[in-house]
Design an enzyme around this catalytic site. Structure first.
Site, PDB file in Angstrom:
ATOM      1  N   SER A  74      66.929  39.943 -55.788  1.00 33.33           N
ATOM      2  CA  SER A  74      65.994  40.866 -55.183  1.00 33.33           C
ATOM      3  C   SER A  74      65.182  41.665 -56.198  1.00 33.33           C
ATOM      4  O   SER A  74      64.448  41.095 -56.989  1.00 33.33           O
ATOM      5  CB  SER A  74      66.765  41.784 -54.234  1.00 33.33           C
ATOM      6  OG  SER A  74      65.908  42.515 -53.396  1.00 33.33           O
TER       7      SER A  74
ATOM      8  N   LYS B 155      66.522  35.744 -53.915  1.00 38.35           N
ATOM      9  CA  LYS B 155      66.290  36.635 -52.765  1.00 38.35           C
ATOM     10  C   LYS B 155      64.926  37.297 -52.981  1.00 38.35           C
ATOM     11  O   LYS B 155      64.812  38.299 -53.654  1.00 38.35           O
ATOM     12  CB  LYS B 155      67.411  37.668 -52.678  1.00 38.35           C
ATOM     13  CG  LYS B 155      67.121  38.873 -51.777  1.00 38.35           C
ATOM     14  CD  LYS B 155      66.925  38.479 -50.343  1.00 38.35           C
ATOM     15  CE  LYS B 155      66.792  39.723 -49.476  1.00 38.35           C
ATOM     16  NZ  LYS B 155      65.558  40.481 -49.714  1.00 38.35           N
TER      17      LYS B 155
END
Length: 389
Positions: A304, A329
């Site tokens: 992320s 992600k």
């Protein structure tokens, strides 16, 4: 634990009538989501949840409203609607859970001291264990599978729900309360009963190695972690190379990741992202240190916001990336308030690195792929960079 009602002044959901976007990765010990800076947030007409969020947000809100009218649980109805959507990173929080969620972003949480992620087959794997925590004392290790919490199976659950079970959000469990974990390691399955503790994330740690190398380890991007990275760079010895260790970092506040990127870049693009097809951009602040040799360490637990930072320094030619392929992600979540005050967080788009690479489902490939010897290899790379400069 604070008695503040987050929906009186909800910091992440209503900032001057702006919907805040998130890159939501989760620490099981204390959930962390990546909230974009307000200046990058998509504007909405009125408070989040009252402006009629489009598409699946509206479907989830409708399910919660119908459940309320029938005297049923709106949170459970929203969770069922989210489950039907097939959105892997979607989550629904009760009022209390979201308050705990926000408090964890400030670097304090009640938990057992382990981080985890959802594997593609739905199993929950421990990725990191905090030293000195209840989980560490019990001998839990990275790679262990978390199969149940207080008798409730975790397979197939969103990691955010596992967070809630571990922290005892449903009962507002304080430090000292017991939680029973079902664990698996290879062919061994066992149960551990732990006592929750008040913990801090210690998001950024710094150490000096022989050979004029400063290692800046960022465990997660919680509040002020980006400024801590910038300060660590400023205070590192003159001429020292820097290893930015993002291994096992599951993400966090995207604004902090952008601030961390600003420590190494002199302004410019960090990432682009889309929200329902509308393109937006994140930029570094000018004035970063662009002269010190820099290596970014990554692995399969780098996710992320940490991937966003990695992609920025790699694409901008600022760092060599060493380690193994990151998790992948790269989706953008948007939270909206449901009729009962709970919060639904659904995927609305994806981000890309400065060169336009998509990360979601792909991850970032290091410039130098290596395994257990990643740190020694990073030191060798730094020596080579220093000698060529």
């Amino acid at each position: 634990m604070s008695g503040r009602d987050p929906f009186c002044q909800p910091r992440r959901i209503r900032r001057g009538a702006a919907l805040t976007l998130v890159f939501a990765s989760v620490l099981v010990a204390g959930a962390a989501t990546g909230a974009l800076p307000q200046s990058q947030a998509k504007s909405a007409q009125g408070e989040a949840g009252s402006a009629g969020p489009a598409g699946r947000h509206a479907d989830v809100a409708r399910a919660a409203e119908e459940a309320m009218a029938d005297g049923k649980s709106p949170v459970q109805a929203a969770k069922r609607a989210v489950s039907r959507s097939g959105d892997r990173w979607a989550a629904v929080y009760s009022r209390g859970e979201y308050e705990e969620f926000e408090e964890s972003l400030d670097g304090q949480y009640t938990g057992v001291g382990l981080w985890a992620r959802s594997e593609r087959d739905g199993r929950i794997e421990v990725t990191r264990v905090r030293a000195g925590s209840p989980a560490a004392t019990a001998g839990i290790r990275p790679g262990d599978l978390l199969r149940s919490v207080d008798g409730e199976k975790t397979d197939g659950r969103p990691v955010t729900e596992v967070v809630s079970l571990l922290r005892g959000d449903a009962t507002d469990a304080p430090a000292g309360t017991a939680v029973r974990l079902g664990l698996e390691r290879g062919n061994r399955a066992w149960t551990e009963t732990l006592r929750r503790a008040q913990l801090s994330t210690d998001a950024v740690t710094v150490r000096e190695l022989d050979g004029r190398v400063t290692v800046i380890k960022v465990a997660t991007f919680t509040k002020d972690s980006g400024h801590q990275v910038r300060e660590a760079v400023r205070q590192s010895p003159p001429g020292a190379g820097i290893v930015l260790d993002l291994r096992g970092n599951p993400g966090g506040l995207v604004g902090e990741a952008v601030t961390a990127a600003s420590a190494f870049l002199d302004g410019g693009l960090v990432a682009t992202y889309d929200v329902d097809g509308e393109q937006r951009a994140l930029h570094a602040e000018p004035g970063g240190d662009t002269t010190r040799p820099l290596v970014a360490l990554v692995d399969g637990g780098t996710m992320s916001a940490a991937e966003l930072l990695t992609g920025a320094v790699q694409d901008r030619g600022r760092a060599l990336v060493v380690g193994s392929r990151t998790f992948g992600k790269g989706s953008v979540q948007m939270p909206s308030r449901l009729p009962d005050g709970s919060v639904a967080e659904l995927t609305v788009g994806h981000y890309r690195t400065p060169s336009g690479r998509g990360v979601d489902g792909r991850g970032i490939t290091p410039d130098l792929e290596t395994g257990e010897d990643a740190l020694p290899r990073a030191q060798a790379v730094l020596r080579g960079l220093a000698s060529s400069s």
